[in-house]
Design an enzyme around this catalytic site. Structure first.
Site, PDB file in Angstrom:
ATOM      1  N   LEU A  70       0.779  -1.136  -0.094  1.00 36.43           N
ATOM      2  CA  LEU A  70      -0.006  -0.110  -0.264  1.00 36.43           C
ATOM      3  C   LEU A  70       0.762   1.270   0.123  1.00 36.43           C
ATOM      4  O   LEU A  70       0.635   2.360  -0.665  1.00 36.43           O
ATOM      5  CB  LEU A  70      -1.009   0.150   1.302  1.00 36.43           C
ATOM      6  CG  LEU A  70      -2.052  -0.950   1.286  1.00 36.43           C
ATOM      7  CD1 LEU A  70      -2.659  -0.800   2.908  1.00 36.43           C
ATOM      8  CD2 LEU A  70      -2.996  -0.684   0.519  1.00 36.43           C
ATOM      9  N   GLY A  71       1.961   1.096   0.638  1.00 40.12           N
ATOM     10  CA  GLY A  71       2.813   2.182   0.726  1.00 40.12           C
ATOM     11  C   GLY A  71       4.114   1.872   1.429  1.00 40.12           C
ATOM     12  O   GLY A  71       4.443   0.758   2.031  1.00 40.12           O
ATOM     13  N   HIS A  72       4.960   3.137   1.822  1.00 37.08           N
ATOM     14  CA  HIS A  72       6.184   2.677   2.399  1.00 37.08           C
ATOM     15  C   HIS A  72       6.066   3.878   3.457  1.00 37.08           C
ATOM     16  O   HIS A  72       5.975   5.204   3.272  1.00 37.08           O
ATOM     17  CB  HIS A  72       7.427   3.201   1.586  1.00 37.08           C
ATOM     18  CG  HIS A  72       7.543   2.219   0.264  1.00 37.08           C
ATOM     19  ND1 HIS A  72       8.471   0.958   0.269  1.00 37.08           N
ATOM     20  CD2 HIS A  72       6.866   2.010  -0.806  1.00 37.08           C
ATOM     21  CE1 HIS A  72       8.255   0.445  -0.572  1.00 37.08           C
ATOM     22  NE2 HIS A  72       7.142   0.929  -1.318  1.00 37.08           N
ATOM     23  N   GLY A  73       6.213   3.428   4.664  1.00 37.15           N
ATOM     24  CA  GLY A  73       6.108   4.588   6.080  1.00 37.15           C
ATOM     25  C   GLY A  73       7.535   4.682   6.098  1.00 37.15           C
ATOM     26  O   GLY A  73       8.343   4.225   5.644  1.00 37.15           O
ATOM     27  N   ASN A  74       7.808   5.438   7.232  1.00 40.52           N
ATOM     28  CA  ASN A  74       9.309   5.351   8.058  1.00 40.52           C
ATOM     29  C   ASN A  74       9.510   4.076   8.468  1.00 40.52           C
ATOM     30  O   ASN A  74       8.989   3.314   9.079  1.00 40.52           O
ATOM     31  CB  ASN A  74       9.160   6.394   9.315  1.00 40.52           C
ATOM     32  CG  ASN A  74       9.393   7.679   8.674  1.00 40.52           C
ATOM     33  OD1 ASN A  74      10.155   8.017   7.922  1.00 40.52           O
ATOM     34  ND2 ASN A  74       8.304   8.572   9.052  1.00 40.52           N
ATOM     35  N   ARG A 120       7.734  -0.966   4.745  1.00 43.34           N
ATOM     36  CA  ARG A 120       6.749  -1.300   3.858  1.00 43.34           C
ATOM     37  C   ARG A 120       5.338  -1.594   4.627  1.00 43.34           C
ATOM     38  O   ARG A 120       5.244  -2.360   5.346  1.00 43.34           O
ATOM     39  CB  ARG A 120       6.547  -2.471   3.039  1.00 43.34           C
ATOM     40  CG  ARG A 120       7.618  -2.221   1.751  1.00 43.34           C
ATOM     41  CD  ARG A 120       7.664  -3.478   1.027  1.00 43.34           C
ATOM     42  NE  ARG A 120       8.732  -3.423  -0.073  1.00 43.34           N
ATOM     43  CZ  ARG A 120       9.015  -4.447  -0.956  1.00 43.34           C
ATOM     44  NH1 ARG A 120       8.129  -5.390  -1.003  1.00 43.34           N
ATOM     45  NH2 ARG A 120       9.792  -4.431  -1.456  1.00 43.34           N
ATOM     46  N   VAL A 121       4.392  -0.996   3.929  1.00 42.19           N
ATOM     47  CA  VAL A 121       2.929  -1.336   4.524  1.00 42.19           C
ATOM     48  C   VAL A 121       2.006  -2.114   3.326  1.00 42.19           C
ATOM     49  O   VAL A 121       2.015  -1.647   2.284  1.00 42.19           O
ATOM     50  CB  VAL A 121       1.998  -0.157   4.671  1.00 42.19           C
ATOM     51  CG1 VAL A 121       0.646  -0.529   5.428  1.00 42.19           C
ATOM     52  CG2 VAL A 121       2.873   0.670   5.933  1.00 42.19           C
ATOM     53  N   LYS A 168       2.309  -3.339   8.679  1.00 40.42           N
ATOM     54  CA  LYS A 168       3.633  -2.702   8.251  1.00 40.42           C
ATOM     55  C   LYS A 168       4.712  -3.657   8.953  1.00 40.42           C
ATOM     56  O   LYS A 168       4.679  -4.105   9.712  1.00 40.42           O
ATOM     57  CB  LYS A 168       3.768  -1.367   9.133  1.00 40.42           C
ATOM     58  CG  LYS A 168       5.043  -0.698   9.067  1.00 40.42           C
ATOM     59  CD  LYS A 168       5.050   0.561   9.663  1.00 40.42           C
ATOM     60  CE  LYS A 168       6.335   1.270  10.089  1.00 40.42           C
ATOM     61  NZ  LYS A 168       6.397   2.496  10.481  1.00 40.42           N
ATOM     62  N   ASP A 223       5.772  14.484  12.078  1.00 43.63           N
ATOM     63  CA  ASP A 223       6.000  14.383  10.544  1.00 43.63           C
ATOM     64  C   ASP A 223       4.508  14.268   9.608  1.00 43.63           C
ATOM     65  O   ASP A 223       4.353  13.561   9.063  1.00 43.63           O
ATOM     66  CB  ASP A 223       6.499  13.094  10.300  1.00 43.63           C
ATOM     67  CG  ASP A 223       7.343  12.787   8.706  1.00 43.63           C
ATOM     68  OD1 ASP A 223       7.504  13.897   8.179  1.00 43.63           O
ATOM     69  OD2 ASP A 223       7.478  11.703   8.453  1.00 43.63           O
ATOM     70  N   LYS A 228       2.347  15.298   7.196  1.00 48.53           N
ATOM     71  CA  LYS A 228       2.332  15.648   5.778  1.00 48.53           C
ATOM     72  C   LYS A 228       1.286  15.114   4.976  1.00 48.53           C
ATOM     73  O   LYS A 228       0.589  14.075   5.614  1.00 48.53           O
ATOM     74  CB  LYS A 228       3.930  15.406   5.185  1.00 48.53           C
ATOM     75  CG  LYS A 228       4.135  13.906   5.496  1.00 48.53           C
ATOM     76  CD  LYS A 228       5.520  13.922   4.797  1.00 48.53           C
ATOM     77  CE  LYS A 228       6.047  12.406   5.176  1.00 48.53           C
ATOM     78  NZ  LYS A 228       7.155  12.200   4.589  1.00 48.53           N
ATOM     79  N   ASN A 288       1.008  11.035   4.838  1.00 44.07           N
ATOM     80  CA  ASN A 288       0.779  10.395   5.949  1.00 44.07           C
ATOM     81  C   ASN A 288      -0.865  10.741   6.525  1.00 44.07           C
ATOM     82  O   ASN A 288      -1.122  10.301   7.621  1.00 44.07           O
ATOM     83  CB  ASN A 288       1.610  10.891   7.068  1.00 44.07           C
ATOM     84  CG  ASN A 288       2.968  10.378   7.137  1.00 44.07           C
ATOM     85  OD1 ASN A 288       3.243   9.536   6.411  1.00 44.07           O
ATOM     86  ND2 ASN A 288       3.838  11.035   7.901  1.00 44.07           N
ATOM     87  N   ASP A 334       1.379   6.663  10.192  1.00 44.58           N
ATOM     88  CA  ASP A 334       2.701   7.096  10.571  1.00 44.58           C
ATOM     89  C   ASP A 334       3.413   7.674  11.636  1.00 44.58           C
ATOM     90  O   ASP A 334       3.686   8.955  11.635  1.00 44.58           O
ATOM     91  CB  ASP A 334       3.539   7.395   9.248  1.00 44.58           C
ATOM     92  CG  ASP A 334       4.805   6.774   9.148  1.00 44.58           C
ATOM     93  OD1 ASP A 334       5.443   6.346  10.351  1.00 44.58           O
ATOM     94  OD2 ASP A 334       5.390   6.521   8.095  1.00 44.58           O
ATOM     95  N   THR A 376       9.805  16.418   7.503  1.00 44.79           N
ATOM     96  CA  THR A 376      10.143  16.392   6.115  1.00 44.79           C
ATOM     97  C   THR A 376      10.338  18.061   5.858  1.00 44.79           C
ATOM     98  O   THR A 376       9.377  18.886   6.215  1.00 44.79           O
ATOM     99  CB  THR A 376       9.068  15.969   5.265  1.00 44.79           C
ATOM    100  OG1 THR A 376       8.845  14.461   5.856  1.00 44.79           O
ATOM    101  CG2 THR A 376       9.097  15.939   3.833  1.00 44.79           C
TER     102      THR A 376
HETATM  103  C1  PIT Z   1      -3.291   1.635   5.868  1.00 49.69           C
HETATM  104  C2  PIT Z   1      -2.940   2.234   4.389  1.00 49.69           C
HETATM  105  C3  PIT Z   1      -1.851   2.718   4.321  1.00 49.69           C
HETATM  106  C4  PIT Z   1      -0.850   3.074   4.931  1.00 49.69           C
HETATM  107  C5  PIT Z   1      -0.942   2.528   6.223  1.00 49.69           C
HETATM  108  C6  PIT Z   1      -2.378   1.933   6.823  1.00 49.69           C
HETATM  109  C7  PIT Z   1      -0.151   2.840   7.375  1.00 49.69           C
HETATM  110  C8  PIT Z   1      -0.215   3.194   8.587  1.00 49.69           C
HETATM  111  C9  PIT Z   1       0.684   3.534   9.718  1.00 49.69           C
HETATM  112  C10 PIT Z   1       2.017   3.359   9.454  1.00 49.69           C
HETATM  113  C11 PIT Z   1       2.695   3.553  10.568  1.00 49.69           C
HETATM  114  C12 PIT Z   1       2.224   4.044  11.944  1.00 49.69           C
HETATM  115  C13 PIT Z   1       0.911   4.102  12.087  1.00 49.69           C
HETATM  116  C14 PIT Z   1       0.222   3.831  10.931  1.00 49.69           C
HETATM  117  O1  PIT Z   1       3.115   4.289  12.702  1.00 49.69           O
HETATM  118  O2  PIT Z   1      -1.873   3.078   2.879  1.00 49.69           O
HETATM  119  O3  PIT Z   1      -4.318   1.071   6.292  1.00 49.69           O
HETATM  120  O4  PIT Z   1       4.224   3.439  10.602  1.00 49.69           O
END
Ligand code: PIT
Length: 446
Positions: free
Chosen positions: A23-27, A30-31, A46, A140, A142, A145, A158, A180
């Site tokens: 779904l995406g890349h957090g800090n 990967r999620v 995550k 963070d 933005k 997030n 995030d 950021t």
């Molecule tokens: C989702 C869909 C998506 C990203 C996330 C959740 C990420 C969530 C997230 C990530 C973290 C955090 C809290 C929430 O601390 O595209 O359902 O690192």
């Protein structure tokens, strides 16, 4: 147990979560979209590699992220369901939010209308203020997030860079510069320590600006040049942004953190307060298959949707036919208690909840939320009232039809006089613009 691989080649986590697309890349990770094999429920997972985390000296940070997420259960914050670990990885099972990032919406469609921005911004402020009230600073904030659910509600994600109030030095300030650059407050870049709440509000100002203008207020490759522009308030003010919005942006993007607008003041500004637009009339057709009261009630057990009203409840709502005393002991669907508030809204349950919560924070914090979920909110006065009892107010949310909710507000403790004045002076004015139709509130005949 380590991860397994199912027959179809999908990887299965601890025999429980089947991982799907990224779904995406957090800090730090990967999620993935995933499915809980026991319940069939969608989640987001995550995945964080421990060695990467250690190499970056961020091993403590993930513990903080987990601790923080457990503290901030709020309708506009992605919920943490569960934490799992193997020798090499840490997995966070999170609430699945399906609508993507607000960033993608803006990148795709450009700036949004002011009423759309207002709705997102109120939900953002509700979440951020909730965190600050618990000593949590996101650091963070933005557009990347901020996630959107299927109903278009905003969810903050995030917390990988978040800080707790306890991490401040003896000067009471945080000292780790992070975030950021384009969203970070000038005092964070300045390196002399900063107040986490004020820095988060600057980021909210950048977010509001991007929503209304479609581009960043500050964006330079050279950080020094950008810093100077922030200090001088040098950003474009396009003429299509209303005067009230510009004023609010100016208050948030104030380079001086001690004069920057606070949440208490910002929720009072004309732009923030402006009523949401009136919705088109409701099309009262047959509910969609699967949306029968029984099916919805069953699903409400695990997803905690608002409780569905049955035919009796609905009849009892009709004027002059108050049947509720016959079957419920004040279960919340009859007439509201004396001086109380009951209304119908087409807002999503989560926005009703955030509205009720921000009402409390806007009130100078002499009330606090003691319980909150998609079925309602309970709030309580921080101090004892006139009669020595604490005023407590409970708002219950019921689903009347798909996308029509009934909100019933009742006194749950404290003095009736105090409750009445809370309803007429605080609650009613604050909810006016989300009310679609309201029940009578004449005192029930004894
Ligand atoms: C989702 C869909 C998506 C990203 C996330 C959740 C990420 C969530 C997230 C990530 C973290 C955090 C809290 C929430 O601390 O595209 O359902 O690192």
């Amino acid at each position: 147990m380590e991860d397994g691989v199912a027959a179809d080649g999908k990887s299965v986590l601890q025999g429980r979560y089947e991982l799907g697309r990224v779904l995406g890349h957090g800090n730090f990770g990967r999620v993935h979209a995933a499915r809980d094999l026991r319940t069939g429920r969608g989640v987001a997972v995550k995945v964080v590699a421990k060695d990467k985390l250690e190499r970056a000296g961020m091993a403590e940070q993930i513990k903080r992220e987990i601790a923080v997420m457990k503290m901030v259960s709020h309708p506009n914050i992605v919920e943490l369901h569960e934490v799992m670990a193997t020798r090499s990885k840490i997995y966070l099972a999170l609430e699945l939010v399906r609508g993507g990032e607000l960033f993608s919406r803006i990148a795709r469609e450009g700036r949004v209308r002011e009423d759309v921005a207002r709705r997102y911004f109120r939900q953002l402020v509700s979440a951020v203020d909730f965190c600050h009230g618990r000593g949590v600073f996101h650091r963070d904030l933005k557009l990347e997030n901020l996630l959107l659910d299927e109903a278009g509600n905003l969810k903050v994600a995030d917390f990988g860079l978040s800080a707790l109030a306890g991490h401040a030095r003896s000067d009471g300030l945080l000292h780790t510069a992070c975030g950021t650059p384009s969203y970070v407050a000038p005092e964070v870049l300045g390196g002399k320590g900063y107040d986490g709440a004020k820095a988060d509000l600057w980021s909210c100002g950048v977010i509001l600006y991007v929503l209304l203008v479609g581009s960043l207020p500050f964006h330079e490759d050279n950080l020094m040049v950008m810093y100077r522009k922030m200090q001088r308030g040098e950003f474009l003010r396009p003429p299509w942004v209303s005067a009230d919005a510009r004023k609010l942006i100016g208050g948030l993007l104030d380079p001086n953190p001690s004069t920057r607008i606070t949440v208490a003041r910002l929720v009072e500004t004309p732009w923030y307060q402006k009523p949401l637009p009136v919705l088109p009339p409701l099309n009262l057709k047959e509910p969609a298959p699967g949306a029968t009261p029984d099916a919805r009630r069953a699903s409400s057990d695990d997803k905690l949707e608002p409780e569905v009203l049955n035919a009796f409840h609905l009849i009892s709502l009709a004027e002059g036919f108050d049947l509720s005393p016959l079957f419920d002991q004040g279960r919340g669907v009859g007439r509201p208690s004396a001086g109380g508030v009951r209304f119908v809204t087409r807002e999503a349950a989560s926005s009703v909840v955030s509205r009720l919560e921000s009402l409390v924070t806007g009130r100078g914090a002499n009330m606090r939320v003691t319980k909150s979920g998609s079925r309602g909110v309970r709030m309580e006065a921080a101090s004892r009232g006139r009669t020595g009892a604490r005023l407590a107010v409970a708002a219950e949310i019921f689903s009347m039809a798909p996308s029509v909710l009934l909100v019933d507000v009742k006194k749950d403790g404290g003095d009736t006089m105090e409750y009445r004045s809370f309803c007429s002076e605080e609650l009613r004015p604050a909810l006016k613009d989300i009310v679609w139709a309201s029940g009578e509130d004449t005192p029930r005949a004894a």
